[in-house]
Enzyme design. Structure first.
Site, short mmCIF file in Angstrom:
data_model
loop_
_atom_site.label_atom_id
_atom_site.label_comp_id
_atom_site.label_asym_id
_atom_site.label_seq_id
_atom_site.Cartn_x
_atom_site.Cartn_y
_atom_site.Cartn_z
N HIS A 183 0.84 -1.20 0.00
CA HIS A 183 0.00 0.00 0.00
C HIS A 183 0.88 1.26 0.00
O HIS A 183 0.65 2.19 -0.76
CB HIS A 183 -0.88 0.06 1.26
CG HIS A 183 -1.93 -1.01 1.36
ND1 HIS A 183 -2.13 -1.75 2.50
CD2 HIS A 183 -2.86 -1.45 0.46
CE1 HIS A 183 -3.13 -2.59 2.31
NE2 HIS A 183 -3.59 -2.44 1.08
N LYS B 157 -18.21 -5.35 6.59
CA LYS B 157 -17.20 -6.40 6.67
C LYS B 157 -16.61 -6.47 8.08
O LYS B 157 -16.50 -5.45 8.77
CB LYS B 157 -16.06 -6.11 5.69
CG LYS B 157 -16.47 -6.22 4.24
CD LYS B 157 -15.22 -6.24 3.38
CE LYS B 157 -15.51 -5.85 1.94
NZ LYS B 157 -14.30 -5.53 1.18
N ARG C 1 -1.85 -5.95 -8.83
CA ARG C 1 -0.84 -6.94 -8.47
C ARG C 1 -0.65 -7.99 -9.55
O ARG C 1 0.45 -8.36 -9.89
CB ARG C 1 -1.21 -7.63 -7.16
CG ARG C 1 -0.93 -6.80 -5.96
CD ARG C 1 -1.61 -7.32 -4.75
NE ARG C 1 -3.04 -7.07 -4.82
CZ ARG C 1 -3.86 -7.11 -3.80
NH1 ARG C 1 -3.41 -7.42 -2.61
NH2 ARG C 1 -5.13 -6.85 -3.95
N SER D 29 -3.24 -7.73 2.61
CA SER D 29 -3.48 -7.64 4.05
C SER D 29 -4.01 -8.97 4.59
O SER D 29 -3.62 -9.43 5.66
CB SER D 29 -4.49 -6.54 4.35
OG SER D 29 -4.00 -5.30 3.95
#
Ligand code: ADP
Length: 161
Positions: free
Chosen positions: A17, A41, A90, A127
């Protein structure tokens, strides 16, 4: 003033990040790191904790600030004069969803999405994976800032009881 946003949940912030935020800060006059605070969430760290850790992680970037947002990202962008959403990509697997999201966002508001390719050393970093590895005692010290590693160790120990 060309202002961009780096959105995410950052639960917790990783070096991947920080890499994207630092590169975005070179491309735009100001970068707002926007932490999603939607309650839907379940998170390991509270919104306040995630914002606090990000603020510390971004201390070295003078044109970066951290804020929370709930609801639609495009509304946050409109309210804050943000012209671009910066996302790190990514792998190809990120692309399908991110393309769909970028197109949806540009249909909702006049907002551009800018994709920044992940630095190769962070391409496997997420994460969720950091939390999973740490939970089983793996060493994640090179993947997150030291103070985040300490907070993570403490939180996981608390959870174990
Ligand atoms: P979310 O929980 O919203 O999927 P994250 O908080 O994990 O998102 O990440 C926020 C954004 O940061 C991602 O959408 C992606 O653009 C970027 N990102 C996450 N991990 C990396 C990484 N290792 N390298 C580059 N960018 C990343």
């Amino acid at each position: 003033m060309r202002r961009a946003v780096c959105p995410g949940s950052f639960d917790p912030v990783t070096n991947g990040h920080i890499d994207i935020v630092s590169r975005a800060s070179l491309l735009f006059d100001e970068v707002v790191v926007a932490v999603g605070v939607n309650k839907s969430k379940s998170r390991l760290f509270s919104a306040e904790e995630r914002i606090e850790m990000l603020t510390r992680a971004c201390e070295g970037f003078p044109n970066v600030r951290v804020d929370g947002f709930s609801g639609l990202l495009t509304t946050f962008c409109q309210d804050n004069d943000v012209i671009a959403i910066v996302k790190g990509l990514r792998a190809v697997s990120d692309f399908d969803y991110e393309l769909q999201m970028a197109q949806m966002n540009s249909s909702l508001a006049e907002i551009e999405t800018v994709f920044v390719p992940t630095s190769p050393e962070y391409s496997f970093l997420a994460s969720s994976l950091v939390k999973e590895v740490a939970m089983f005692g793996g060493d994640v010290s090179g993947l997150i800032p030291d103070f985040v590693n300490e907070a993570l160790t403490t939180r996981l120990a608390e959870q174990r009881g």
